[in-house]
Scaffold this motif. Structure first.
Motif, PDB file in Angstrom:
ATOM      1  N   ARG A 141      -7.701  -5.583 -16.770  1.00  0.00           N
ATOM      2  CA  ARG A 141      -7.849  -4.173 -16.399  1.00  0.00           C
ATOM      3  C   ARG A 141      -6.473  -3.546 -16.151  1.00  0.00           C
ATOM      4  NH1 ARG A 141     -11.340  -2.928 -11.142  1.00  0.00           N
ATOM      5  NH2 ARG A 141      -9.620  -4.020 -10.148  1.00  0.00           N
ATOM      6  N   GLY A 176     -13.043  -2.010  -1.812  1.00  0.00           N
ATOM      7  CA  GLY A 176     -12.132  -2.613  -2.793  1.00  0.00           C
ATOM      8  C   GLY A 176     -12.176  -1.985  -4.173  1.00  0.00           C
ATOM      9  N   PRO A 177     -13.348  -2.013  -4.854  1.00  0.00           N
ATOM     10  CA  PRO A 177     -13.366  -1.488  -6.219  1.00  0.00           C
ATOM     11  C   PRO A 177     -12.910  -0.034  -6.309  1.00  0.00           C
ATOM     12  CG  PRO A 177     -15.321  -2.779  -5.824  1.00  0.00           C
ATOM     13  CD  PRO A 177     -14.619  -2.668  -4.506  1.00  0.00           C
ATOM     14  N   LEU A 220      -0.742   4.873  -0.707  1.00  0.00           N
ATOM     15  CA  LEU A 220      -1.946   4.811   0.120  1.00  0.00           C
ATOM     16  C   LEU A 220      -1.630   4.938   1.607  1.00  0.00           C
ATOM     17  CD1 LEU A 220      -3.780   1.902  -1.734  1.00  0.00           C
ATOM     18  CD2 LEU A 220      -4.473   4.274  -1.724  1.00  0.00           C
ATOM     19  N   SER A 263      -6.056   3.242  -7.569  1.00  0.00           N
ATOM     20  CA  SER A 263      -4.688   2.791  -7.831  1.00  0.00           C
ATOM     21  C   SER A 263      -4.325   2.880  -9.313  1.00  0.00           C
ATOM     22  CB  SER A 263      -4.495   1.360  -7.338  1.00  0.00           C
ATOM     23  OG  SER A 263      -5.036   0.458  -8.266  1.00  0.00           O
ATOM     24  N   THR A 264      -5.311   3.093 -10.204  1.00  0.00           N
ATOM     25  CA  THR A 264      -4.954   3.291 -11.607  1.00  0.00           C
ATOM     26  C   THR A 264      -4.593   4.740 -11.869  1.00  0.00           C
ATOM     27  OG1 THR A 264      -7.156   3.886 -12.382  1.00  0.00           O
ATOM     28  CG2 THR A 264      -6.642   1.546 -12.328  1.00  0.00           C
ATOM     29  N   GLY A 265      -4.684   5.584 -10.838  1.00  0.00           N
ATOM     30  CA  GLY A 265      -4.358   6.987 -11.022  1.00  0.00           C
ATOM     31  C   GLY A 265      -5.572   7.814 -11.391  1.00  0.00           C
ATOM     32  N   ARG A 305       0.816   6.624  -9.909  1.00  0.00           N
ATOM     33  CA  ARG A 305      -0.118   5.494  -9.786  1.00  0.00           C
ATOM     34  C   ARG A 305      -0.498   4.943 -11.143  1.00  0.00           C
ATOM     35  NH1 ARG A 305      -4.104   7.939  -5.216  1.00  0.00           N
ATOM     36  NH2 ARG A 305      -2.935   7.227  -3.417  1.00  0.00           N
ATOM     37  N   TYR A 344      -2.029  -2.659 -10.298  1.00  0.00           N
ATOM     38  CA  TYR A 344      -2.203  -3.279  -8.991  1.00  0.00           C
ATOM     39  C   TYR A 344      -3.176  -4.444  -9.171  1.00  0.00           C
ATOM     40  CZ  TYR A 344      -1.657  -2.678  -3.913  1.00  0.00           C
ATOM     41  OH  TYR A 344      -1.292  -2.819  -2.592  1.00  0.00           O
ATOM     42  N   ASN A 396     -11.457  -7.004  -6.759  1.00  0.00           N
ATOM     43  CA  ASN A 396     -11.940  -5.619  -6.717  1.00  0.00           C
ATOM     44  C   ASN A 396     -12.478  -5.121  -8.045  1.00  0.00           C
ATOM     45  OD1 ASN A 396     -11.421  -5.489  -4.059  1.00  0.00           O
ATOM     46  ND2 ASN A 396      -9.574  -4.253  -4.211  1.00  0.00           N
ATOM     47  N   LEU A 397     -13.254  -5.976  -8.713  1.00  0.00           N
ATOM     48  CA  LEU A 397     -13.993  -5.510  -9.885  1.00  0.00           C
ATOM     49  C   LEU A 397     -15.267  -4.835  -9.387  1.00  0.00           C
ATOM     50  CD1 LEU A 397     -13.633  -8.771 -11.966  1.00  0.00           C
ATOM     51  CD2 LEU A 397     -12.355  -6.660 -12.272  1.00  0.00           C
ATOM     52  N   VAL A 398     -15.798  -3.902 -10.168  1.00  0.00           N
ATOM     53  CA  VAL A 398     -17.072  -3.289  -9.789  1.00  0.00           C
ATOM     54  C   VAL A 398     -18.175  -4.279 -10.135  1.00  0.00           C
ATOM     55  CG1 VAL A 398     -18.578  -1.308 -10.080  1.00  0.00           C
ATOM     56  CG2 VAL A 398     -16.114  -1.023 -10.293  1.00  0.00           C
ATOM     57  N   ARG A 458       0.832  -1.205   0.000  1.00  0.00           N
ATOM     58  CA  ARG A 458       0.000   0.000   0.000  1.00  0.00           C
ATOM     59  C   ARG A 458       0.869   1.258   0.000  1.00  0.00           C
ATOM     60  NH1 ARG A 458      -5.278  -0.098   1.427  1.00  0.00           N
ATOM     61  NH2 ARG A 458      -5.049   1.787   2.658  1.00  0.00           N
ATOM     62  N   ASN A 481       2.003   2.286  -3.361  1.00  0.00           N
ATOM     63  CA  ASN A 481       0.965   2.922  -4.172  1.00  0.00           C
ATOM     64  C   ASN A 481       0.570   4.292  -3.618  1.00  0.00           C
ATOM     65  OD1 ASN A 481      -2.262   2.830  -5.186  1.00  0.00           O
ATOM     66  ND2 ASN A 481      -0.702   2.143  -6.596  1.00  0.00           N
ATOM     67  N   GLN A 490      -4.380  -0.530 -18.333  1.00  0.00           N
ATOM     68  CA  GLN A 490      -3.771   0.654 -17.734  1.00  0.00           C
ATOM     69  C   GLN A 490      -2.410   0.951 -18.361  1.00  0.00           C
ATOM     70  OE1 GLN A 490      -3.644   0.152 -13.473  1.00  0.00           O
ATOM     71  NE2 GLN A 490      -2.302   1.928 -13.248  1.00  0.00           N
ATOM     72  N   PHE A 493      -5.280  -7.280  -7.007  1.00  0.00           N
ATOM     73  CA  PHE A 493      -5.689  -7.482  -5.614  1.00  0.00           C
ATOM     74  C   PHE A 493      -6.083  -8.935  -5.347  1.00  0.00           C
ATOM     75  CE2 PHE A 493      -6.563  -3.147  -6.765  1.00  0.00           C
ATOM     76  CZ  PHE A 493      -6.228  -2.416  -5.649  1.00  0.00           C
ATOM     77  N   ALA A 495      -9.267   0.043  -6.120  1.00  0.00           N
ATOM     78  CA  ALA A 495      -8.663  -0.440  -7.356  1.00  0.00           C
ATOM     79  C   ALA A 495      -8.617   0.676  -8.391  1.00  0.00           C
ATOM     80  CB  ALA A 495      -9.456  -1.632  -7.895  1.00  0.00           C
ATOM     81  N   LEU A 512     -12.417   0.678 -17.508  1.00  0.00           N
ATOM     82  CA  LEU A 512     -12.140   1.597 -16.401  1.00  0.00           C
ATOM     83  C   LEU A 512     -10.647   1.648 -16.077  1.00  0.00           C
ATOM     84  CD1 LEU A 512     -15.060   1.034 -13.879  1.00  0.00           C
ATOM     85  CD2 LEU A 512     -14.765   2.864 -15.519  1.00  0.00           C
ATOM     86  N   GLY A 513      -9.911   0.603 -16.477  1.00  0.00           N
ATOM     87  CA  GLY A 513      -8.474   0.609 -16.234  1.00  0.00           C
ATOM     88  C   GLY A 513      -7.767   1.776 -16.917  1.00  0.00           C
TER      89      GLY A 513
END
Lengths: 261, 263
Positions: free
Chosen positions: A162, B167-168, A53, B174-176, A80, A85, A91-93, A48, A51, A166, A87, B171, A104-105
């Protein structure tokens, strides 16, 4: 050459609890490193911190030479953006299709953020790219499925797509296979490392299985109670020393009077 | 006889605070009974009057059904327009009020204050205020529903935003991605089903309040009802009440069947 990740005497703590107690290492560009250590030894805090965080108490982290410590918000977003990253919990929506999740990436790369990444408004190139990413993880035929309709391994593949979308230069993977069964575990790790190698990315990946670590890593870093105990090329990391990471005072919150035992 | 000294007691004496609360409540209750002169003979007389009312109300007089339909339509208009604006305004307010999406503590406190004002002032009082400010008629009713909906919907939206798994959004961070992108990319989609359910609840609530808003002159079928009551035309009033009953029940059925389908 500037290392992809460089940590100098990193210290992080929450209140009285000192979690990272002076962690230093460099990861050269293109190297794949596996980070080992017992639960509660500070691995996740370290990732973390990489990143941005977590706030560092002292020390310095550089990503491709850019210091996280004094980065402005904008710089932090740029750093970032260069760091993928992966996980443990994917952590997908959950409400969005695999395709939309992959799109979304690209959010960090795009000037208009979300507006350039909605299935409705994204450019044709980005849409095609997202499909290519899904293709590379073998999930193109499930593009319109929601995460809940996919197995754990498939969800992690989408999450890897994803990350690929990025277009990062360095990848952080936080126990990417800890919630998968042994077969899916191998498949996902094969895929992840293949992509990392093909793209020439640097990677820091935490794992719990020593065998897997030895199969995939170039180099192994072992953490115990907030410090680095082992840092060796995979061929030199012998089993006994790795096993010792999990014995005795491995956690950062372990009581000191137990040390004698 | 048992010989265990660590056996839990059957009864533990309540704390002093409990006593104070219980005695205080009892005193208040008895005082209320005395002041409002609740007496058996008044209830009996009331029952007699109720029978007389029903006698005059049956059969209901539907001769003014065109008028009733017109007023009912106005009521639905007030409810639908009011609730739509209310829900739309609730989304930004809720984002400012939820701890994980608010830009800072000051904004969050202000947003929470606005929402709680919307909620603590009852809809009829909002209607009175807007009748004074924009005059008699449906506009006052619409504004009252907007305020009432904000108090209800914005609160539930913001609670939902706070419950969303982290989480999401982590995530995407973290991609900026920027804050707004994370909110609209992860937090809103994750809350969507619950927000729809809340909005449908708001519609039900709005129709129920729109019916009564007319009593203070804020437009809709309540105006007709209060006129009929004041002229002692109980048969007309009965017709209006029946229409209200049917429409409200119908709407609740429709909205709950939609809600079941999305959850």
């Amino acid at each position: 050459m500037t290392p992809a990740i460089s940590c100098e005497q990193v210290q992080v703590g929450y209140g009285d609890l000192q979690v990272l107690r002076g962690v230093s290492f460099d990861i050269p560009v293109g190297q794949g490193v596996v980070l080992l250590g017992a639960n509660g030894c500070g691995k996740s805090t370290l990732l973390r911190s990489l990143n941005g965080l977590e706030k560092l108490q002292s020390g310095r982290i550089r990503i491709h030479g850019d210091s996280l410590h004094d980065a402005s918000r904008r710089d932090l977003r740029r750093i970032r953006c260069s760091m993928g990253y992966v996980f443990q919990q994917f952590n997908l929506v959950p409400q969005l299709s695999a395709f939309q999740n992959v799109l979304l990436g690209a959010m960090g790369r795009q000037r208009f953020g979300l507006l350039s990444c909605l299935g409705l408004t994204a450019s044709a190139e980005e849409r095609e790219r997202a499909m290519d990413c899904l293709d590379r993880v073998g999930m193109a035929d499930r593009a319109l499925h929601r995460p809940s309709a996919l197995s754990g391994g498939q969800q992690q593949r989408v999450a890897i797509a994803r990350m690929l979308m990025q277009a990062p230069r360095v990848v952080i993977a936080d126990e990417p296979v800890a919630s998968l069964d042994p077969k899916a575990e191998r498949e996902v790790l094969d895929l992840l490392w293949r992509i990392v190698r093909e793209e020439g990315l640097s990677m820091l990946c935490t794992l719990h299985q020593l065998d897997l670590a030895r199969d995939y890593a170039d180099r192994i870093i072992g953490m115990k109670a907030g410090r680095i105990e082992i840092d060796a090329p995979v061929a030199e990391a012998d089993r006994d020393r790795l096993d010792a990471l999990y014995i005795g005072m491995a956690r950062v919150d372990a009581q000191h009077d137990g040390e004698a035992a | 006889m048992t010989d265990r000294p660590d056996l839990p007691p059957r009864f533990r004496a309540p704390s002093a605070l409990t006593w104070v609360l219980v005695v205080g409540f009892a005193a208040f209750f008895i005082q209320g009974l005395i002041v409002s002169e609740v007496a058996l003979d008044r209830l009996v007389r009331g029952a007699g009057n109720l029978v007389r009312f029903i006698g005059q109300a049956v059969p209901p007089d539907f001769s003014g059904s065109l008028n009733i339909a017109d007023a009912m339509l106005e009521t639905l208009n007030i409810a639908v327009v009011g609730v739509t604006f209310g829900c739309l305004l609730s989304v930004p307010l809720a984002l400012l009020a939820a701890s994980n999406t608010a830009p800072n503590a000051v904004v969050r406190t202000i947003a929470r204050f606005v929402i709680s004002v919307g909620r603590t002032i009852p809809d009829l009082i909002w209607a009175l205020i807007f009748v004074v400010t924009v005059g008699l008629g449906p506009l006052a009713g619409i504004l009252a529903i907007v305020m009432d909906t904000i108090g209800f919907a914005a609160r539930f939206y913001s609670e939902r935003f706070e419950e969303v798994p982290k989480g999401p959004s982590e995530a995407l961070t973290s991609t900026g991605a920027g804050r707004l992108s994370v909110i609209f990319g992860a937090i809103l989609p994750e809350s969507f089903a619950s927000m729809t359910a809340t909005s449908l609840f708001s519609v039900e609530k709005a129709i129920r309040s729109a019916v009564t808003l007319g009593l203070v002159g804020a437009g809709g079928i309540g105006v007709e009802l209060s006129t009929a009551m004041r002229l002692f035309r109980y048969d007309q009033a009965a017709a209006i009440i029946l229409v209200i009953l049917v429409v409200v029940v119908l709407f609740e059925q429709i909205s709950s069947s939609i809600r079941k389908r999305i959850i």
